[in-house]
Design a protein around this motif. Structure first.
Motif, short mmCIF file in Angstrom:
data_model
loop_
_atom_site.label_atom_id
_atom_site.label_comp_id
_atom_site.label_asym_id
_atom_site.label_seq_id
_atom_site.Cartn_x
_atom_site.Cartn_y
_atom_site.Cartn_z
N LEU A 29 -0.96 10.52 27.46
CA LEU A 29 0.17 9.69 27.06
C LEU A 29 -0.15 8.21 27.14
O LEU A 29 0.21 7.43 26.25
CB LEU A 29 1.39 10.01 27.93
CG LEU A 29 2.06 11.36 27.68
CD1 LEU A 29 3.11 11.64 28.75
CD2 LEU A 29 2.68 11.43 26.30
N TYR A 33 -0.18 5.67 24.03
CA TYR A 33 0.67 4.48 24.05
C TYR A 33 -0.14 3.21 23.77
O TYR A 33 0.29 2.34 22.99
CB TYR A 33 1.36 4.37 25.41
CG TYR A 33 2.36 3.25 25.52
CD1 TYR A 33 3.39 3.12 24.60
CD2 TYR A 33 2.29 2.33 26.56
CE1 TYR A 33 4.32 2.11 24.69
CE2 TYR A 33 3.22 1.31 26.67
CZ TYR A 33 4.23 1.20 25.73
OH TYR A 33 5.15 0.18 25.83
N CYS A 72 8.41 3.50 20.98
CA CYS A 72 7.50 4.00 22.01
C CYS A 72 7.73 3.32 23.35
O CYS A 72 7.56 3.93 24.40
CB CYS A 72 6.05 3.80 21.56
SG CYS A 72 5.61 4.86 20.18
N THR A 73 8.13 2.05 23.31
CA THR A 73 8.40 1.34 24.55
C THR A 73 9.66 1.88 25.23
O THR A 73 9.78 1.83 26.46
CB THR A 73 8.55 -0.17 24.27
OG1 THR A 73 7.36 -0.65 23.65
CG2 THR A 73 8.77 -0.94 25.55
N TYR A 76 7.87 5.99 26.19
CA TYR A 76 6.64 6.26 26.94
C TYR A 76 6.68 5.83 28.41
O TYR A 76 6.23 6.60 29.28
CB TYR A 76 5.44 5.63 26.23
CG TYR A 76 4.89 6.50 25.12
CD1 TYR A 76 3.74 7.26 25.29
CD2 TYR A 76 5.53 6.58 23.89
CE1 TYR A 76 3.24 8.06 24.27
CE2 TYR A 76 5.05 7.38 22.87
CZ TYR A 76 3.90 8.11 23.07
OH TYR A 76 3.40 8.92 22.07
#
Length: 310
Positions: A29, A33, A72-73, A76
């Motif tokens: 992950l 990211y 994604c921020t 993740y």
């Protein structure tokens, strides 16, 4: 346990074999990211820096990349915490905030793809009128609509969702999506119909418009010269590829939220990971490789970095 807190916390029960693969999950992950931030950040910076990329098509591409970074921020960092924790929980308010951002950004992507298809239609089918139609004001209006309309639609669903009483405190997913509706004591009829309304206005209508514009583009270019057909293929194909991927991932989200809890946990987990990886990671790769002007600047940047090292 979490019912004692009056539903303040929700257990994310969608993770698979955490004790066995905890650190592998974290490494994968984290790598993904970083790749997503680097690839999308590169696209945004190149479009920001180079004046020849200050055109509507590239501005919309930059907006898509910005959406990927924001999406994604939102997801993740929480996943990093979850995979390293013994208990995967999230507060109800944070869950609602994640729900709001995920779906507003997702819907925004469809509207941005619609704006891009309109831009390509005007560029290829009405080239002489393009500077007038796709001026700075038009781009600002399209961006404003693409970001504000989903926000307004999803915020209503989020507020209503947050006020529903919970009778279950364990979701079968690793993030807060529509599966949280199954935690409600009573299924809200308004939420169901409102969800259909959002799907129509934010997905069905934009996708229909995109397909209509590209069909018109290909019909017109079919009778044009080879150069026009080449230009249409070079600029439209990446958009269609991104649209296809995004439609598949949206379909996955629908399947995930409708799957019965007795269905394979592994299948649900894998499909969720695809939603979190494919679109944010493949979008900049597709545009970076397939869009000639962007690819030219990427190669130049790569050569500069290599020469500095040497």
């Amino acid at each position: 346990m979490y019912a004692e807190f009056n539903g303040t916390f929700i257990t994310l029960g969608g993770f698979v074999e955490m004790d066995r693969y905890r650190y592998l999950y974290f490494f994968i992950l984290l790598t993904l990211y970083i790749l997503i931030l680097c690839t999308n950040g590169t696209i945004i910076c190149l479009i920001w820096i180079h004046r020849n990329l200050h055109e509507p098509m590239y501005i919309f591409i930059a907006a898509l990349s910005l959406n990927s970074v924001l999406f994604c921020t939102v997801i993740y960092p929480k996943l990093f915490i979850d995979v390293l924790s013994q208990k995967q929980i999230i507060s109800h308010s944070t869950c609602m905030f994640q729900y709001f951002l995920c779906y507003s950004i997702g819907i925004s992507d469809f509207l941005l793809l619609s704006a891009m298809s309109y831009d390509r239609y005007v560029s290829i089918c009405k080239p002489l009128q393009y500077p007038t139609i796709m001026g700075k004001r038009t781009v600002i209006v399209l961006l404003t609509v693409a970001w504000s309309l989903p926000t307004g639609e999803v915020v209503v669903a989020t507020v209503i969702n947050s006020k529903q009483k919970l009778c279950d405190f364990t979701t079968n997913d690793i993030l807060c999506n529509n599966s949280i509706l199954k935690l409600h004591c009573v299924q809200s009829t308004f939420l169901i119909f409102y969800g259909v309304f959002i799907s129509m206005t934010a997905v069905v209508v934009p996708v229909t418009f995109i397909l209509f514009t590209y069909i018109k583009i290909f019909l017109i270019t079919y009778h044009s010269c080879a150069e026009v057909r080449k230009k249409a293929t070079e600029t439209c194909l990446p958009h269609l590829m991104v649209l296809f991927i995004f439609l598949c991932l949206s379909f996955f989200d629908v399947i995930i939220t409708t799957l019965d809890s007795r269905q394979s946990k592994h299948v649900r987990f894998i499909m969720t990971l695809q939603i979190l990886v494919y679109n944010p990671l493949f979008n900049p790769i597709i545009y970076g490789v397939k869009m000639k002007e962007i690819w030219k600047h990427i190669k130049r940047l790569f050569y500069q970095l290599v020469n500095k090292r040497i």
